[in-house]
Each structure stands twice: as structure tokens, then as C-alpha cells.
Design a protein around this motif. Structure first.
Motif, PDB file in Angstrom:
ATOM      1  N   SER A   1       0.849  -1.190   0.000  1.00 26.94           N
ATOM      2  CA  SER A   1       0.000   0.000   0.000  1.00 26.94           C
ATOM      3  C   SER A   1       0.887   1.244   0.000  1.00 26.94           C
ATOM      4  O   SER A   1       2.038   1.203   0.438  1.00 26.94           O
ATOM      5  CB  SER A   1      -0.899   0.014   1.235  1.00 26.94           C
ATOM      6  N   LEU A   2       0.340   2.343  -0.516  1.00 22.84           N
ATOM      7  CA  LEU A   2       1.026   3.631  -0.463  1.00 22.84           C
ATOM      8  C   LEU A   2       0.092   4.666   0.151  1.00 22.84           C
ATOM      9  O   LEU A   2      -1.115   4.637  -0.114  1.00 22.84           O
ATOM     10  CB  LEU A   2       1.431   4.090  -1.874  1.00 22.84           C
ATOM     11  N   PRO A   3       0.638   5.520   1.018  1.00 20.48           N
ATOM     12  CA  PRO A   3       2.069   5.705   1.302  1.00 20.48           C
ATOM     13  C   PRO A   3       2.609   4.853   2.442  1.00 20.48           C
ATOM     14  O   PRO A   3       3.773   4.962   2.801  1.00 20.48           O
ATOM     15  CB  PRO A   3       2.120   7.186   1.690  1.00 20.48           C
ATOM     16  N   GLU A   4       1.788   3.971   3.021  1.00 20.16           N
ATOM     17  CA  GLU A   4       2.193   3.270   4.247  1.00 20.16           C
ATOM     18  C   GLU A   4       3.282   2.232   4.028  1.00 20.16           C
ATOM     19  O   GLU A   4       3.999   1.854   4.950  1.00 20.16           O
ATOM     20  CB  GLU A   4       0.974   2.582   4.887  1.00 20.16           C
ATOM     21  N   MET A   5       3.386   1.712   2.793  1.00 21.67           N
ATOM     22  CA  MET A   5       4.320   0.629   2.455  1.00 21.67           C
ATOM     23  C   MET A   5       4.036  -0.627   3.281  1.00 21.67           C
ATOM     24  O   MET A   5       4.935  -1.323   3.724  1.00 21.67           O
ATOM     25  CB  MET A   5       5.785   1.065   2.604  1.00 21.67           C
ATOM     26  N   GLN A   6       2.759  -0.908   3.478  1.00 27.76           N
ATOM     27  CA  GLN A   6       2.355  -2.132   4.154  1.00 27.76           C
ATOM     28  C   GLN A   6       2.134  -3.222   3.111  1.00 27.76           C
ATOM     29  O   GLN A   6       1.485  -2.996   2.093  1.00 27.76           O
ATOM     30  CB  GLN A   6       1.079  -1.922   4.968  1.00 27.76           C
ATOM     31  N   LEU A   7       2.673  -4.409   3.363  1.00 30.07           N
ATOM     32  CA  LEU A   7       2.561  -5.506   2.410  1.00 30.07           C
ATOM     33  C   LEU A   7       1.108  -5.941   2.265  1.00 30.07           C
ATOM     34  O   LEU A   7       0.432  -6.248   3.250  1.00 30.07           O
ATOM     35  CB  LEU A   7       3.415  -6.689   2.870  1.00 30.07           C
ATOM     36  N   LEU A   8       0.624  -5.972   1.023  1.00 27.94           N
ATOM     37  CA  LEU A   8      -0.747  -6.390   0.740  1.00 27.94           C
ATOM     38  C   LEU A   8      -0.824  -7.822   0.243  1.00 27.94           C
ATOM     39  O   LEU A   8      -1.725  -8.570   0.608  1.00 27.94           O
ATOM     40  CB  LEU A   8      -1.374  -5.462  -0.311  1.00 27.94           C
ATOM     41  N   LYS A   9       0.114  -8.184  -0.632  1.00 25.89           N
ATOM     42  CA  LYS A   9       0.092  -9.527  -1.196  1.00 25.89           C
ATOM     43  C   LYS A   9       1.433  -9.847  -1.834  1.00 25.89           C
ATOM     44  O   LYS A   9       2.246  -8.960  -2.103  1.00 25.89           O
ATOM     45  CB  LYS A   9      -1.017  -9.654  -2.240  1.00 25.89           C
ATOM     46  N   GLU A  10       1.643 -11.134  -2.091  1.00 24.79           N
ATOM     47  CA  GLU A  10       2.771 -11.614  -2.869  1.00 24.79           C
ATOM     48  C   GLU A  10       2.232 -12.367  -4.071  1.00 24.79           C
ATOM     49  O   GLU A  10       1.097 -12.848  -4.060  1.00 24.79           O
ATOM     50  CB  GLU A  10       3.668 -12.535  -2.041  1.00 24.79           C
ATOM     51  N   PHE A  11       3.026 -12.463  -5.127  1.00 25.84           N
ATOM     52  CA  PHE A  11       2.602 -13.190  -6.314  1.00 25.84           C
ATOM     53  C   PHE A  11       3.808 -13.841  -6.969  1.00 25.84           C
ATOM     54  O   PHE A  11       4.956 -13.447  -6.750  1.00 25.84           O
ATOM     55  CB  PHE A  11       1.889 -12.257  -7.300  1.00 25.84           C
ATOM     56  N   LYS A  12       3.546 -14.854  -7.757  1.00 29.45           N
ATOM     57  CA  LYS A  12       4.587 -15.554  -8.503  1.00 29.45           C
ATOM     58  C   LYS A  12       4.580 -15.075  -9.947  1.00 29.45           C
ATOM     59  O   LYS A  12       3.539 -14.702 -10.492  1.00 29.45           O
ATOM     60  CB  LYS A  12       4.346 -17.066  -8.469  1.00 29.45           C
ATOM     61  N   TYR A  13       5.722 -15.075 -10.576  1.00 29.11           N
ATOM     62  CA  TYR A  13       5.810 -14.682 -11.983  1.00 29.11           C
ATOM     63  C   TYR A  13       6.978 -15.396 -12.630  1.00 29.11           C
ATOM     64  O   TYR A  13       7.828 -15.996 -11.964  1.00 29.11           O
ATOM     65  CB  TYR A  13       5.979 -13.162 -12.115  1.00 29.11           C
ATOM     66  N   ASN A  14       7.023 -15.313 -13.952  1.00 25.66           N
ATOM     67  CA  ASN A  14       8.156 -15.847 -14.701  1.00 25.66           C
ATOM     68  C   ASN A  14       8.486 -14.875 -15.828  1.00 25.66           C
ATOM     69  O   ASN A  14       7.648 -14.082 -16.261  1.00 25.66           O
ATOM     70  CB  ASN A  14       7.845 -17.232 -15.267  1.00 25.66           C
ATOM     71  N   THR A  15       9.711 -14.936 -16.291  1.00 27.90           N
ATOM     72  CA  THR A  15      10.189 -14.099 -17.383  1.00 27.90           C
ATOM     73  C   THR A  15      11.043 -14.950 -18.310  1.00 27.90           C
ATOM     74  O   THR A  15      11.209 -16.154 -18.084  1.00 27.90           O
ATOM     75  CB  THR A  15      11.022 -12.917 -16.849  1.00 27.90           C
ATOM     76  N   VAL A  16      11.609 -14.341 -19.342  1.00 32.98           N
ATOM     77  CA  VAL A  16      12.448 -15.084 -20.287  1.00 32.98           C
ATOM     78  C   VAL A  16      13.652 -15.694 -19.581  1.00 32.98           C
ATOM     79  O   VAL A  16      13.984 -16.867 -19.777  1.00 32.98           O
ATOM     80  CB  VAL A  16      12.904 -14.162 -21.439  1.00 32.98           C
ATOM     81  N   THR A  17      14.315 -14.906 -18.745  1.00 28.07           N
ATOM     82  CA  THR A  17      15.509 -15.397 -18.048  1.00 28.07           C
ATOM     83  C   THR A  17      15.188 -16.027 -16.703  1.00 28.07           C
ATOM     84  O   THR A  17      16.071 -16.599 -16.056  1.00 28.07           O
ATOM     85  CB  THR A  17      16.501 -14.244 -17.807  1.00 28.07           C
TER      86      THR A  17
END
Length: 337
Positions: free
Chosen positions: A154-170
Motif C-alpha cells: 500500500s502507499l504511502p504506508e508501504m504495508q505488504l498487501l500480497k505476494e505473487f509468482k511470476y516468470n520471465t524469459v531469463t
């Protein structure tokens, strides 16, 4: 902004720097990387703020920067500069006040501590308030290097809202920036590709190859694309970019209507990027991937003046300042600067 004299410029060891990238004509923008130069000139400006000029930029301001910060990304929101840093057991997020010598107001560590922080970007999503009216919910997204884990705060508090997984070319995360009128993130991974993600689903929509024309029909892919910043040379702030392109309601509220052609890019819209271990900014066409301009930043903080551990240029953010006729104002810095 605080003014510093030339002697101070030459002796500072840890830097965050405000520069203005000169507004270029369409003809000027096709200048090639091979011919990019930065022949610094003596300070001669029509604006008292300019500390030094070159063929590519005006140096506007220079402020202290923590030289222990392995800077991976900068982003602007509501008058503040947010900085994401890397290194295992040292990665953190910080909120700085650019009106007070970039004073650090907040600092939080990345958890778990073994994560290696990478690029960050401010963005927002549309929510509905208690009266049924649409409102913006401001957030910050952060990538990590090899863990394939992203975080949203969240902004401006910088409180963690969620995590997620991702992938890229490398399989790595490097840089990320928000394109509000398209509901998209542009993501780099150290390759020649930019991945385009949907901001709501965080799913990849397409890939763009970053290329550079050296002349005589010779085109090459540009690898090691790092930190990213979406800008509009016709505008100065995120809000102005959104309002001018998407209308008074800003970002597309329904992702289903934000197709690749629903909200076209203007010619003045670019993706600014750092290239790993090159002290340059490149201007990338967000549709074709072609590099249309290179800004040579080698004398921003010359190698011979850097501390022993100081690394390469990395970190770009719009400043939030109103644009003048000279060009677009951005903050830049580097790893361990």
C-alpha cells in the motif's frame, strides 16, 4: 531546490541527481547509439536552476544518497521518491523527501531477508467507495531477482498487501514500470525482451524485443535492459500523463476495454531504461521496441570520481515537477552511489 556550487559537485561521493532530458524533435530522436555523445559545456542557461549543461541533459540538482544502497529502482508518488534496493539480507524499501535533500522518511526491510530486491513502480487500481464512486487505490509493486516472487504494498504506508509468482524469459526480475492508460506493466529481466503484464491479473500479454539501428540497415538486439520508467515528453507527472491520454477518469477502469488498440500510445510516450553497466539512458518506443534516443550520462558521476565500490548508473524516476520548454525532469542515481 537546493543549489550547489561546482566545487560541491566535484567532491560529492554519494549522489542522487535531478536532470532534465532535453525535449527533442522527431528528427532528433532517430539519432543512433553509435553517434551518441556527451560533450559537456560550461554552464550557460536561461534558468538559474541549471548547474551544468550537456548535449543530452541539464543537471538541475544534486543531493546526498546513501552509498550503501544498492539501488534497483526509483518511483514517484505524491511528492515523494520511493527507492528499492537489493542484495541478500540488505534489500529494503525507502521513502524520501526530495524537497529536503532527499531525506529518508521511512525504511522497511524486505522479508524474508534472503530475497534480493529489484525494480519497483508506483501504480494504482480502481476501487469503489461507500457511495459507489470510483476511487484510486495507490500501490507499489516490487520484483525480486531470482526468486520469481513479487510483492505489492500500500502507499504511502508501504504495508505488504500480497505476494505473487511470476516468470520471465531469463527467470529473473529486473525493472518494472506502470503504463496507466493501458492498465499494463512493462517488465525487464536482463534480456533484450520487455514483458507486458496486465496490472490486474499480473499475467503476461505480449513481449517486445528492444532493438537498435546502427545504420546501413544494421539492427541489433539490446540486452541487459534494466530499470524502467514510463514517461511522456509532452507531460511532466503521472497524473498529467493519465489525464491527457485516458481522459478525465484516468486509467481504464475495465481491463476488458483496454485492448492493445483501445488506448494508443502517443509519439511522445517512451520507456526510459538503464542498460546494465552502461552509464546511459535509452528511450524505447513502447510499441516497436526500437531505441529512438540515447542520453549519455557518463559525466553525471565520472568513473574517476567514484568511490571504490560505486557501481553503475541505475534508477530513474519522474520528479513530479511541472515540465518547462527545456524537457522532462527526472531523478537518476546508481548502485552504491
Amino acid at each position: 531546490p537546493h543549489q550547489v556550487n561546482e566545487q560541491h559537485l566535484m567532491t560529492m561521493k554519494a549522489l542522487a541527481i535531478a536532470v532534465v532530458l532535453q525535449l527533442l524533435s522527431a528528427v532528433s530522436e532517430v539519432e543512433a547509439l553509435a553517434t551518441a555523445s556527451n560533450e559537456a559545456t560550461s554552464t550557460s542557461s536561461t534558468t538559474s536552476r541549471i548547474l551544468r549543461s550537456s548535449t543530452d541533459y541539464h543537471l538541475m540538482e544534486e543531493v546526498p544518497h546513501d552509498s550503501s544502497s544498492f539501488t534497483q529502482g526509483l518511483t514517484y508518488f505524491d511528492g515523494h521518491i520511493y527507492e528499492g534496493t537489493g542484495m541478500e539480507h540488505k534489500s529494503c524499501l525507502m521513502r524520501h523527501d526530495p524537497s529536503d535533500q532527499m531525506k529518508t522518511l521511512d525504511k522497511i526491510p524486505i522479508t524474508p531477508s534472503h530475497l534480493f530486491g529489484e525494480g519497483i513502480s508506483h501504480y494504482y487500481v480502481w476501487k469503489t467507495d461507500e457511495h459507489g464512486s470510483p476511487i484510486k487505490e495507490h500501490r507499489l509493486i516490487q520484483l525480486t531477482w531470482k526468486s520469481k516472487v513479487g510483492k505489492i504494498y500500500s502507499l504511502p504506508e508501504m504495508q505488504l498487501l500480497k505476494e505473487f509468482k511470476y516468470n520471465t524469459v531469463t527467470g529473473e526480475g529486473w525493472g518494472i514500470t506502470f503504463v496507466p492508460h493501458r492498465n499494463e506493466f512493462y517488465v525487464s529481466d536482463g534480456s533484450e525482451y520487455l514483458m507486458v503484464w496486465d496490472t490486474e491479473t499480473l499475467e503476461e500479454k505480449r513481449r517486445i524485443v528492444v532493438t537498435f539501428e546502427r545504420g546501413a540497415g544494421s539492427t541489433e538486439n539490446v540486452k541487459y535492459v534494466n530499470e524502467l520508467e514510463f514517461v511522456d515528453f509532452a507531460d511532466a507527472t503521472d497524473a498529467e500523463v493519465v489525464d491527457s491520454v485516458a481522459g478525465e477518469n484516468g486509467q481504464c477502469k475495465d481491463s476488458a476495454t483496454c485492448s492493445d488498440t483501445a488506448k494508443p500510445f502517443k509519439r511522445t510516450m517512451k520507456i526510459l531504461a538503464n542498460i546494465w553497466y552502461q552509464d546511459v539512458l535509452v528511450s524505447i518506443d513502447p510499441e516497436s521496441g526500437k531505441v529512438s534516443r540515447v542520453y549519455d550520462m557518463r559525466d553525471i558521476y565520472p568513473l574517476e570520481q567514484r568511490q571504490k565500490d560505486a557501481d553503475c548508473l541505475n534508477g530513474i524516476s519522474v520528479s513530479g515537477a511541472k515540465k518547462d520548454d527545456e524537457g522532462l525532469e527526472v531523478w537518476v542515481t546508481g548502485k552504491l552511489w
